[in-house]
Design a protein around this motif. Sequence first.
Motif, short mmCIF file in Angstrom:
data_model
loop_
_atom_site.label_atom_id
_atom_site.label_comp_id
_atom_site.label_asym_id
_atom_site.label_seq_id
_atom_site.Cartn_x
_atom_site.Cartn_y
_atom_site.Cartn_z
N TRP A 138 0.70 -1.36 -0.12
CA TRP A 138 0.09 0.00 -0.08
C TRP A 138 1.19 1.10 0.33
CZ3 TRP A 138 0.07 3.19 4.26
CH2 TRP A 138 -0.87 4.42 4.34
N PHE A 139 1.72 1.03 1.29
CA PHE A 139 3.03 2.60 0.94
C PHE A 139 3.52 2.92 -0.58
CE2 PHE A 139 6.40 5.69 2.04
CZ PHE A 139 6.04 5.54 2.99
N ILE A 140 4.08 1.67 -0.66
CA ILE A 140 5.04 1.44 -1.70
C ILE A 140 3.98 2.00 -3.52
CG2 ILE A 140 6.05 0.92 -3.99
CD1 ILE A 140 7.38 -1.42 -1.68
N THR A 141 2.99 1.55 -3.18
CA THR A 141 1.52 2.10 -3.86
C THR A 141 1.30 3.73 -4.12
OG1 THR A 141 0.83 -0.41 -4.44
CG2 THR A 141 -0.37 2.04 -5.19
N LYS A 142 1.10 4.00 -2.83
CA LYS A 142 0.88 5.34 -2.68
C LYS A 142 2.03 6.12 -3.14
CE LYS A 142 -1.78 7.50 -0.94
NZ LYS A 142 -2.47 7.87 1.04
N THR A 143 3.39 6.24 -2.24
CA THR A 143 4.53 6.95 -3.13
C THR A 143 4.26 7.08 -4.78
OG1 THR A 143 5.96 5.84 -1.20
CG2 THR A 143 7.36 6.78 -3.37
N HIS A 144 4.27 5.89 -5.45
CA HIS A 144 4.06 6.15 -6.96
C HIS A 144 3.26 7.24 -7.45
CE1 HIS A 144 4.16 4.91 -11.24
NE2 HIS A 144 3.27 4.03 -11.21
N LYS A 145 1.99 7.03 -6.39
CA LYS A 145 0.97 8.32 -7.13
C LYS A 145 0.93 9.27 -6.84
CE LYS A 145 -2.73 4.37 -7.17
NZ LYS A 145 -3.81 4.03 -6.05
N MET A 146 1.88 9.52 -5.62
CA MET A 146 1.80 10.85 -5.04
C MET A 146 3.31 11.65 -5.93
SD MET A 146 0.98 10.14 -0.97
CE MET A 146 0.63 12.13 -0.35
N ASN A 147 4.40 11.24 -5.30
CA ASN A 147 5.95 11.16 -5.39
C ASN A 147 6.65 10.74 -6.85
OD1 ASN A 147 5.61 13.54 -3.78
ND2 ASN A 147 6.44 11.69 -2.22
N GLY A 148 5.44 10.23 -7.93
CA GLY A 148 5.94 9.70 -9.29
C GLY A 148 6.89 8.87 -9.41
N ILE A 149 7.68 8.21 -7.88
CA ILE A 149 8.25 7.27 -7.93
C ILE A 149 7.88 5.20 -8.29
CG2 ILE A 149 10.04 6.00 -5.84
CD1 ILE A 149 9.99 9.20 -6.51
N SER A 150 8.13 5.25 -8.82
CA SER A 150 8.66 3.68 -9.53
C SER A 150 8.35 2.60 -8.30
CB SER A 150 10.10 3.40 -10.34
OG SER A 150 9.32 1.92 -10.84
N LYS A 151 7.65 1.86 -8.49
CA LYS A 151 7.49 1.23 -7.79
C LYS A 151 8.75 -0.17 -7.72
CE LYS A 151 2.00 0.79 -7.56
NZ LYS A 151 0.91 -0.83 -8.41
N TRP A 152 9.71 -0.19 -8.62
CA TRP A 152 10.66 -1.37 -8.31
C TRP A 152 11.49 -0.48 -7.88
CZ3 TRP A 152 10.43 -5.97 -11.07
CH2 TRP A 152 9.36 -6.10 -11.93
N ASP A 153 12.10 0.41 -8.00
CA ASP A 153 12.95 1.68 -7.39
C ASP A 153 13.38 1.91 -5.84
OD1 ASP A 153 15.07 3.62 -7.08
OD2 ASP A 153 14.45 5.38 -8.47
N ALA A 154 13.94 0.49 -5.44
CA ALA A 154 14.35 1.03 -3.78
C ALA A 154 14.86 1.56 -3.55
CB ALA A 154 15.04 -1.15 -3.76
N GLU A 155 15.71 2.20 -3.65
CA GLU A 155 16.69 3.34 -3.47
C GLU A 155 15.62 4.43 -2.84
OE1 GLU A 155 20.22 6.19 -4.09
OE2 GLU A 155 19.74 5.10 -5.45
N LEU A 156 14.80 5.12 -4.04
CA LEU A 156 13.87 6.44 -3.71
C LEU A 156 12.85 6.19 -3.24
CD1 LEU A 156 14.14 8.14 -7.41
CD2 LEU A 156 15.84 7.71 -5.39
N GLN A 157 11.99 4.71 -3.00
CA GLN A 157 11.08 3.77 -2.53
C GLN A 157 11.20 4.07 -0.97
OE1 GLN A 157 8.05 3.16 -2.25
NE2 GLN A 157 7.75 3.17 -5.12
N TYR A 158 12.57 3.84 -0.37
CA TYR A 158 12.94 2.98 1.14
C TYR A 158 13.20 5.58 1.20
CZ TYR A 158 15.74 2.78 5.28
OH TYR A 158 15.97 2.44 6.46
N LEU A 159 13.60 6.28 0.41
CA LEU A 159 13.84 7.40 1.16
C LEU A 159 11.95 8.21 1.59
CD1 LEU A 159 16.56 8.87 -1.80
CD2 LEU A 159 16.70 8.32 0.89
N ASN A 160 11.19 7.65 0.27
CA ASN A 160 10.12 7.94 1.52
C ASN A 160 9.96 7.53 2.64
OD1 ASN A 160 8.59 9.52 -1.37
ND2 ASN A 160 9.99 8.59 -2.23
N TYR A 161 9.82 6.08 2.28
CA TYR A 161 9.63 5.50 3.82
C TYR A 161 10.02 5.85 4.35
CZ TYR A 161 7.97 0.99 5.61
OH TYR A 161 7.33 0.28 6.31
N HIS A 162 10.91 6.42 4.53
CA HIS A 162 11.76 7.19 5.79
C HIS A 162 10.88 8.55 5.97
CE1 HIS A 162 15.75 8.27 8.91
NE2 HIS A 162 15.30 6.78 8.90
N GLU A 163 11.34 9.12 4.71
CA GLU A 163 11.01 10.64 5.46
C GLU A 163 9.53 11.07 5.32
OE1 GLU A 163 14.15 13.15 5.91
OE2 GLU A 163 14.10 10.82 6.59
N GLY A 164 8.58 9.90 4.69
CA GLY A 164 7.34 10.28 4.55
C GLY A 164 7.14 11.07 2.65
#
Length: 214
Positions: A138-164
């Motif tokens: 759910w979080f990774i999907t919302k990151t993709h929708k809100m900030n345009g980060i690929s669901k396959w990009d673990a590096e940028l997904q993790y930055l979103n996960y950590h910082e919000g």
Amino acid sequence: MIQKFTKKILWLKNGMSFFLIVLFLNGCANTPPKNISNICDIFFEKRDWYDVAADMNKKWGVPIHVPMSMMYQESSFKAKARPPRDYIFFGLIPWGRVSSAYGYSQAKTPTWADYKRETKNSWADRTDFDDAMDFMGWFITKTHKMNGISKWDAELQYLNYHEGWGGYKRGSYNRKPWLKKVAKTVEARSLRYAAQLKTCEEELSRGWFWGLFD
């Protein structure tokens, strides 16, 4: 009279045995995998985890290796993981935790509440691997929708996960060189997990039952 007493003793004994077995199985279920550096070893040891991860992939379209690499970083797959304690008075007196993060995914309480509300998964528990994996999808999907980060990009997904999502938009991670380094580590691990999974996913997808006949 003696016969009734004997039956009662046997009933209590059987009931206690069942209780101890349940406790034992529950303890095993919450024990981290032995080799968390290899995703195949993780899923062969915890066969139901692969089914959960595959369901998450079908539901959210998130590749399995991305949330698994993030979960490794967050909790090392410990069901009741918590952040370190905070201390006051020159570090002498413990005073709560540095954050409300908890469980496999280290989800913070407000974000977990949002997840439960939006997915209507009101009984979700952060110490349950099924719920934790669904939360990360759910979080990774919302990151993709809100900030345009690929669901396959673990590096940028993790930055979103950590910082919000808001923190990422503001670039808060740019003031944290250590965090950017950790995010690259998560990315490298996700690529290793992806390569490993290719070698065993066909066998895992057949289920534990068919593995008995190999």
